[in-house]
Design a protein around this motif. Structure first.
Motif, short mmCIF file in Angstrom:
data_model
loop_
_atom_site.label_atom_id
_atom_site.label_comp_id
_atom_site.label_asym_id
_atom_site.label_seq_id
_atom_site.Cartn_x
_atom_site.Cartn_y
_atom_site.Cartn_z
N HIS A 143 0.83 -1.19 0.00
CA HIS A 143 0.00 0.00 0.00
C HIS A 143 0.87 1.25 0.00
O HIS A 143 0.60 2.21 0.68
CB HIS A 143 -0.91 0.02 1.23
CG HIS A 143 -1.79 -1.17 1.32
ND1 HIS A 143 -2.85 -1.38 0.48
CD2 HIS A 143 -1.76 -2.24 2.14
CE1 HIS A 143 -3.45 -2.51 0.78
NE2 HIS A 143 -2.80 -3.06 1.79
N ASP A 167 -1.21 4.05 -1.17
CA ASP A 167 -2.60 4.02 -0.72
C ASP A 167 -2.75 4.39 0.75
O ASP A 167 -3.85 4.55 1.23
CB ASP A 167 -3.21 2.63 -0.93
CG ASP A 167 -3.39 2.31 -2.39
OD1 ASP A 167 -3.40 1.11 -2.69
OD2 ASP A 167 -3.50 3.21 -3.21
N ARG A 220 -6.90 -0.21 0.10
CA ARG A 220 -7.45 -1.49 -0.32
C ARG A 220 -6.35 -2.42 -0.80
O ARG A 220 -5.44 -2.00 -1.50
CB ARG A 220 -8.44 -1.27 -1.46
CG ARG A 220 -9.72 -0.60 -1.02
CD ARG A 220 -10.59 -0.19 -2.18
NE ARG A 220 -10.85 -1.29 -3.10
CZ ARG A 220 -11.27 -1.11 -4.35
NH1 ARG A 220 -11.48 0.10 -4.81
NH2 ARG A 220 -11.50 -2.13 -5.13
N TRP A 263 -4.36 -5.05 -3.10
CA TRP A 263 -4.31 -5.15 -4.56
C TRP A 263 -3.23 -6.14 -4.95
O TRP A 263 -2.38 -6.50 -4.16
CB TRP A 263 -4.04 -3.79 -5.19
CG TRP A 263 -2.81 -3.09 -4.69
CD1 TRP A 263 -2.74 -2.24 -3.63
CD2 TRP A 263 -1.49 -3.18 -5.21
NE1 TRP A 263 -1.45 -1.79 -3.46
CE2 TRP A 263 -0.66 -2.36 -4.42
CE3 TRP A 263 -0.92 -3.87 -6.27
CZ2 TRP A 263 0.70 -2.21 -4.66
CZ3 TRP A 263 0.44 -3.73 -6.51
CH2 TRP A 263 1.23 -2.91 -5.72
N SER A 323 -0.66 -7.07 -8.54
CA SER A 323 -0.13 -6.51 -9.77
C SER A 323 -0.43 -7.49 -10.90
O SER A 323 -0.19 -8.69 -10.76
CB SER A 323 1.37 -6.29 -9.64
OG SER A 323 1.89 -5.71 -10.81
N ARG A 345 -2.49 -2.22 -11.27
CA ARG A 345 -3.01 -2.76 -10.02
C ARG A 345 -4.43 -3.23 -10.23
O ARG A 345 -5.20 -2.59 -10.94
CB ARG A 345 -3.02 -1.69 -8.93
CG ARG A 345 -1.67 -1.32 -8.44
CD ARG A 345 -1.79 -0.31 -7.33
NE ARG A 345 -0.49 0.09 -6.84
CZ ARG A 345 -0.32 0.91 -5.84
NH1 ARG A 345 -1.37 1.44 -5.21
NH2 ARG A 345 0.90 1.23 -5.44
N VAL A 346 -4.76 -4.34 -9.59
CA VAL A 346 -6.12 -4.86 -9.60
C VAL A 346 -6.53 -4.98 -8.14
O VAL A 346 -5.87 -5.68 -7.36
CB VAL A 346 -6.19 -6.21 -10.34
CG1 VAL A 346 -7.57 -6.82 -10.22
CG2 VAL A 346 -5.81 -6.03 -11.81
N TYR A 347 -7.58 -4.28 -7.77
CA TYR A 347 -7.99 -4.18 -6.37
C TYR A 347 -9.02 -5.23 -5.98
O TYR A 347 -9.82 -5.68 -6.81
CB TYR A 347 -8.56 -2.79 -6.10
CG TYR A 347 -7.49 -1.72 -6.13
CD1 TYR A 347 -6.78 -1.40 -4.98
CD2 TYR A 347 -7.19 -1.06 -7.31
CE1 TYR A 347 -5.79 -0.43 -5.01
CE2 TYR A 347 -6.20 -0.09 -7.36
CZ TYR A 347 -5.50 0.22 -6.21
OH TYR A 347 -4.52 1.17 -6.24
N ARG A 348 -9.01 -5.59 -4.70
CA ARG A 348 -9.99 -6.54 -4.17
C ARG A 348 -11.37 -5.90 -4.17
O ARG A 348 -11.53 -4.72 -3.85
CB ARG A 348 -9.60 -6.94 -2.75
CG ARG A 348 -10.44 -8.08 -2.21
CD ARG A 348 -9.88 -8.64 -0.95
NE ARG A 348 -9.88 -7.63 0.10
CZ ARG A 348 -9.27 -7.77 1.26
NH1 ARG A 348 -8.57 -8.85 1.52
NH2 ARG A 348 -9.32 -6.81 2.15
N TYR A 365 -10.28 -10.30 -6.85
CA TYR A 365 -9.63 -9.08 -7.33
C TYR A 365 -10.18 -8.84 -8.73
O TYR A 365 -10.18 -9.75 -9.56
CB TYR A 365 -8.12 -9.25 -7.37
CG TYR A 365 -7.49 -9.30 -6.00
CD1 TYR A 365 -7.04 -8.15 -5.39
CD2 TYR A 365 -7.38 -10.50 -5.31
CE1 TYR A 365 -6.47 -8.18 -4.12
CE2 TYR A 365 -6.82 -10.55 -4.05
CZ TYR A 365 -6.37 -9.38 -3.46
OH TYR A 365 -5.82 -9.42 -2.21
N GLY A 424 -10.35 -6.10 -12.10
CA GLY A 424 -9.78 -4.92 -12.73
C GLY A 424 -9.86 -4.99 -14.24
O GLY A 424 -10.36 -5.96 -14.80
#
Length: 92
Positions: A31, A34, A39, A41, A43, A54-57, A64, A66
């Motif tokens: 993070h 962040d 949140r 995430w 890669s 980044r692909v977030y939860r 995840y 994205g």
């Protein structure tokens, strides 16, 4: 039916074959920008456009989710009980 961009390669070896050093990429869940309450995430390397993002939860905490930042191809990585120690994923 699953689209090609919905498939994820989990192995660091696959990234190396794509010419990417997995150790040079951020760790999953970092993070750095962040803040402490950010949140989680992972890669993802999007092969379609040769970019990382980044692909977030999701809010439910089940996956995840994205999109490729260039072509908007969607990727979903389910969160399972077995888990994975992989920090970077590849979307084909």
């Amino acid at each position: 039916m699953a689209e090609a961009h919905d498939k994820i390669e989990l192995s660091p070896e696959a990234l190396r074959q794509a010419g990417v050093d997995p150790d040079s990429l951020p760790r999953a869940g970092q993070h750095s920008s962040d803040g402490a309450g950010g949140r989680p995430w992972i890669s993802v390397y999007f092969e379609c456009c040769r970019v990382y993002s980044r692909v977030y939860r999701n809010a439910c905490g089940t996956a995840y989710v994205g999109w490729c930042p260039r072509c908007a191809g969607k990727v979903t990585v389910s969160i399972g009980s077995d888990g994975s120690s992989c920090r970077v994923f590849r979307a084909g």
